[in-house]
Design a protein around this motif. Structure first.
Motif, short mmCIF file in Angstrom:
data_model
loop_
_atom_site.label_atom_id
_atom_site.label_comp_id
_atom_site.label_asym_id
_atom_site.label_seq_id
_atom_site.Cartn_x
_atom_site.Cartn_y
_atom_site.Cartn_z
N VAL B 60 57.80 102.63 118.27
CA VAL B 60 58.62 104.04 117.95
C VAL B 60 58.29 105.01 119.00
O VAL B 60 59.32 105.70 119.58
CB VAL B 60 58.29 104.71 116.61
CG1 VAL B 60 58.91 106.07 116.49
CG2 VAL B 60 58.70 103.60 115.59
N ARG B 61 57.01 105.24 119.47
CA ARG B 61 56.66 106.37 120.44
C ARG B 61 57.32 105.93 121.61
O ARG B 61 57.90 107.01 122.51
CB ARG B 61 55.15 106.45 120.32
CG ARG B 61 54.62 107.39 121.32
CD ARG B 61 53.13 107.58 121.32
NE ARG B 61 52.67 107.99 119.92
CZ ARG B 61 52.18 108.75 119.38
NH1 ARG B 61 52.56 110.20 120.26
NH2 ARG B 61 51.89 109.05 118.26
N SER B 62 57.34 104.79 122.06
CA SER B 62 57.81 104.51 123.33
C SER B 62 59.43 104.36 123.60
O SER B 62 59.79 104.01 124.50
CB SER B 62 57.07 103.14 123.89
OG SER B 62 57.75 102.15 123.25
N GLY B 63 59.94 104.78 122.30
CA GLY B 63 61.34 104.99 122.42
C GLY B 63 62.25 103.66 122.13
O GLY B 63 63.59 103.56 122.34
#
Lengths: 805, 84
Positions: B60-63
């Motif tokens: 999620v954090r890395s898009g």
């Protein structure tokens, strides 16, 4: 097939071998035919792109999809000189240093696989491009360049040259740097799912009666540990919403939900610590997980659409200004009163001003609803938002951009409306009765049991609060209406959020705009021509018209598809008046009557061939198909009004559908807004159907604002529903479907109540075991979700065959 | 449970006594050992699950969830040599 959708598909499925289709863009080569080898092109622009791409070994572009290009025929060349200004660059780009410049462009032309491929291989066209990445759904390209090798201006010009002109409007000046994506929801959902699965696993021995004290204690403590992040992080928004509601002395649906969650948690912790039982933590985690899934389902984002646009998304980003005798580009935010600016053909006037030179032919149709362009002479006052159709004019500004006649509209309080995501009027209404009822039952239960047995009394009391938690109830709206939104979105009916469907249900008054809404808008004008014209004259008129880019000329050039084109000599265009030339030695002219030197009985464009006068050719705005049926049908069910910015020439025609005193013409944008307010003061629930900037205030003020647009990629003012114009004919069916889905939600409510009654009958007797709770709560949630989704699908299938595309 | 009787029938009588002690040893400790194994496995399974949760967070954090369409198209493009 009855489905209508996908305007993008039309572009890609055309036959490449069609001898008349352009190899690049697939459009018919009607006005021009350029051949290169065995390939046809509709214009020089398309051919140039093809040559550029094939020189750089980018032929794959044409192999991935047939005719993937965007036509360059209708595109006016923009001047990007303003992009050389460091101040402008700083505002446009996301990041810059000496070696890197990162920028995100919205490219509305992105429509197929080839587009992605080409834009991601930009580095082959210019070595200054370090990286380019496309987001297809939001039609955005994220590009990184080396500013030493390619300037931002050169990049934009390169993109425009290959048919992907970045959308650079005034709002880009205020956009945030490096847009922050809020991913909290994904984390919340992830945590809830993780905790739900693991708590269920650890509770499994309990379900099968494998009770062993040591297990139970360890698993119990682990469960408490697992559920804490769910309680504090995943369910955060529910706590906030319930707290907000209590502070306003109201009881929304989140109050009983959070009450249920809190009771679940404390009773479970008590049971685990005092070794009485395993607790209901699996139910708690499951409940939050299902609620979040519902919320996720409800969120429908149309990446390429925006429901929040104002005039800034419509205005250009820069204009030409005269400074110390020299013309230079300047971004709109730096314009001040007294500046002298230049507007060329098809340019938009960004602020009110006074005409200094040239003849203004301002098309205000999008701003005021007036269908015909307004001519004015030097000294006249011109209004922001008008589009010049004709020659170049210079204007001295008398108002700032944000203080112009039109843009003042956005200072109205109607634009301060805020929307709370996930809110639902239906659930609010139910919540008002639901919470007191549950509390009453809970108190009655404890009152009944207390004299019998304190322990059973507390047990039953908490059980009532747990089982009455309206999880299933709260899921009915997101799943039913969320799915309806999805289905409608596939058919070019884009609805902002689920609460719009609820508002639509209550509508009793419908207000129409005329120009562009009841009549077809820009790009769909029809030309009316006199009857008998000889084939030779058609040929001559077409040949002459195709030399000019004036709107009437463009329509004339495509008016007789079968007519040939021949060469013209001595071509001359007199801006704002007409064109003249020689065709096969004969003097030919096309333009206004005064330009041709004849006295005309009617307005319109005339043609002069030799001494012969042919005309008039008049642009006609036609009523959209289906208008008659819709108005006939709705006039029985709703109170219909018409608010037009245009004159009352069409009053007679429209009186058949509207009561006489419900027709209002020559309405300014401010009038329209005030009119909606006056209707609402009478207690009416208003649906406003409009299209342009002039309807902005009315759209915003009304309960539901619906915008009809020829192309969903084009500018649409802020509204609740965006309707592709080919769906206008289906408005009745769409409205009907919206109402049926609300009925379905009511059905789901009944079902949820039945589950609640079953659960409560266990709870009041003090018989609610964790196992029953663990079965009943997910079961009810899943049934509601399934009923909502299947039901709305079924209803859609029923109306689908009636839809026309 | 391990069934020792069937085995003991065929064995030498001397061994029967030995097997009986073994059997009682197994039965006494079985529960305890099972418990230990289950605790061990639970900790292990939770660690594995936490690993996946961490992987999800990273994704999620890395898009990776920001655009869920374009990558599916991009992966089908043929690799072409970048040098001309």
């Amino acid at each position: 097939m009855a489905i209508l959708l996908d305007h993008t598909a039309g572009n890609t499925t055309q036959d490449t071998h069609d001898s008349q289709g352009c190899y690049h863009c697939g459009e018919p080569c009607e006005e021009e035919l350029i051949q290169l080898g065995d390939k046809n092109f509709c214009c020089v622009g398309c051919k140039t792109v093809y040559e550029l791409l094939s020189e750089n070994q980018l032929d794959t572009f044409y192999r991935l999809e047939s005719t993937p290009g965007n036509t360059l025929r209708t595109r006016a060349r923009e001047d990007y000189a303003w992009l050389d200004e460091p101040a402008a660059i700083a505002k446009i780009c996301d990041y810059q240093d000496d070696k890197h410049l990162k920028v995100t462009f919205h490219l509305p032309q992105i429509h197929c696989t080839s587009c992605i491929w080409l834009l991601e291989h930009l580095y082959r066209l210019d070595e200054g491009v370090l990286k380019s990445q496309v987001n297809f759904l939001s039609q955005e390209a994220y590009i990184q360049i080396d500013p030493q090798k390619i300037s931002l201006r050169a990049l934009v010009e390169l993109l425009s040259r290959i048919g992907y002109e970045p959308r650079l409007q005034m709002d880009k000046l205020n956009s945030e740097k490096e847009p922050v994506v809020d991913r909290t929801f994904a984390y919340q959902l992830g945590i809830a799912g993780f905790a739900f699965g693991n708590i269920m696993l650890l509770s499994f021995p309990e379900y099968f009666g494998l009770t062993d004290l040591a297990f139970q204690r360890w698993f119990g403590y682990l469960n408490i540990l697992l559920v804490l992040p769910v309680l504090l992080f995943s369910a955060k928004s529910y706590w906030q919403s319930a707290w907000q509601s209590l502070r306003q002395r109201q009881l929304n649906i989140d109050v009983p939900i959070t009450l249920g969650i809190a009771v679940l948690f404390f009773r479970s912790v008590f049971e685990i610590i005092s070794e009485l039982g395993p607790g209901y933590l699996d139910s708690l985690a499951g409940l939050v997980f299902f609620l979040l899934i519902g919320r996720w389902f409800q969120q429908r984002t149309y990446h390429h659409l925006s429901f929040e646009r104002n005039y800034q998304s419509y205005f250009p980003i820069a204009v030409m200004r005269r400074l110390a005798g020299k013309w230079s580009s300047i971004t709109l935010d730096q314009l001040t009163i007294g500046d002298e600016i230049k507007i060329t053909n098809n340019g938009l006037l960004p602020a009110d001003g006074e005409l200094l030179s040239g003849e203004a032919r301002m098309d205000y149709s999008f701003v005021t609803g007036e269908a015909d362009p307004v001519r004015s002479q030097v000294g006249a006052q011109l209004f922001a938002g008008g589009r010049q159709t004709g020659g170049e004019i210079t204007v001295r500004l008398v108002k700032a951009v944000s203080q112009s006649y039109l843009t003042q509209l956005w200072n109205d309080e109607a634009f301060q409306k805020t929307y709370i995501p996930g809110s639902s009027q239906l659930l609010e209404k139910i919540g008002k009765y639901f919470t007191p009822t549950v509390l009453l039952i809970a108190l009655a239960t404890i009152g009944y049991w207390w004299p019998v047995d304190h322990r059973i009394a507390l047990h039953a009391f908490t059980a009532v609060l747990i089982i009455a938690c309206p999880c299933a109830l709260a899921l009915s709206v997101p799943f039913t209406l969320g799915n309806a939104l999805r289905l409608l979105g596939k058919n070019q009916v884009y609805i902002k959020n689920t609460s719009v469907l609820e508002s639509l249900y209550d509508v009793d008054t419908i207000v129409f705009d005329k120009t562009g809404t009841l009549t077809s808008g820009a790009g769909k004008e029809q030309l009316s021509a006199p009857g008998a014209i000889s084939e030779r004259n058609k040929t001559i008129i077409k040949s002459l018209a195709s030399q000019s880019s004036h709107p009437v000329s463009r329509l004339l050039a495509a008016f007789w598809p079968s007519a040939q084109r021949i060469g013209v000599t001595d071509f001359q265009e007199v801006a704002g008046s007409g064109v003249k030339a020689r065709v096969e030695g004969v003097f030919v002219a096309l333009g206004s009557a005064s330009f041709l030197g004849v006295t005309a009985k009617e307005t319109g464009t005339w043609a002069k061939i030799g001494e012969e006068i042919i005309g008039p050719f008049v642009i006609k705005h036609q009523y959209r198909p289906g208008v008659e049926e819709i108005l006939n049908d709705w006039s029985e069910k709703y109170d219909l009004y018409l608010l037009s910015g245009d004159n009352d020439a069409s009053r007679k025609q429209l009186e058949a559908f509207f009561p006489e005193d419900h027709l209002h013409f020559e309405q300014s944008p401010h009038n329209k807004l005030a009119f909606i307010k006056s209707l609402q003061a009478q207690g009416k629930k208003v649906l406003m159907i409009g299209d342009g900037l002039n309807d902005s205030g009315a759209l915003q003020q009304s309960e539901v604002g619906l915008v009809v647009t020829e192309d969903v990629n084009n500018f649409t003012p802020a509204c609740d529903v965006i309707l592709g114009s080919n769906q206008f004919v289906n408005l009745r069916g769409i409205m009907h479907y919206g109402q049926r889905t609300i009925h379905l939600v009511y059905g789901a409510f009944v079902l949820a109540f039945i589950y609640n009654v079953i659960g409560l009958s266990f709870a009041v007797q003090g018989l609610l075991s964790p196992l029953i709770a663990a079965i009943l709560m997910p079961l009810s949630s899943i049934t509601i979700a399934v009923v909502g989704v299947l039901g709305s699908n079924f209803l859609f299938a029923k109306i689908k065959h009636k839809l026309r595309g | 449970m391990i069934n020792v009787t069937t085995v003991s029938d065929k064995c030498h009588p001397d061994q029967n006594a030995h097997l009986a002690t073994l059997q009682s040893y197994f039965e006494k400790n079985l529960k305890e050992r099972l418990m230990n194994i289950i605790f061990f496995l639970i900790v292990l399974s939770l660690l594995v699950a936490l690993g996946f949760l961490a992987a999800f967070f990273w994704a999620v954090r890395s898009g990776q969830y920001d655009d869920d369409y374009t990558p599916s198209v991009r992966m089908l493009f043929d690799d072409e040599s970048k040098t001309e």
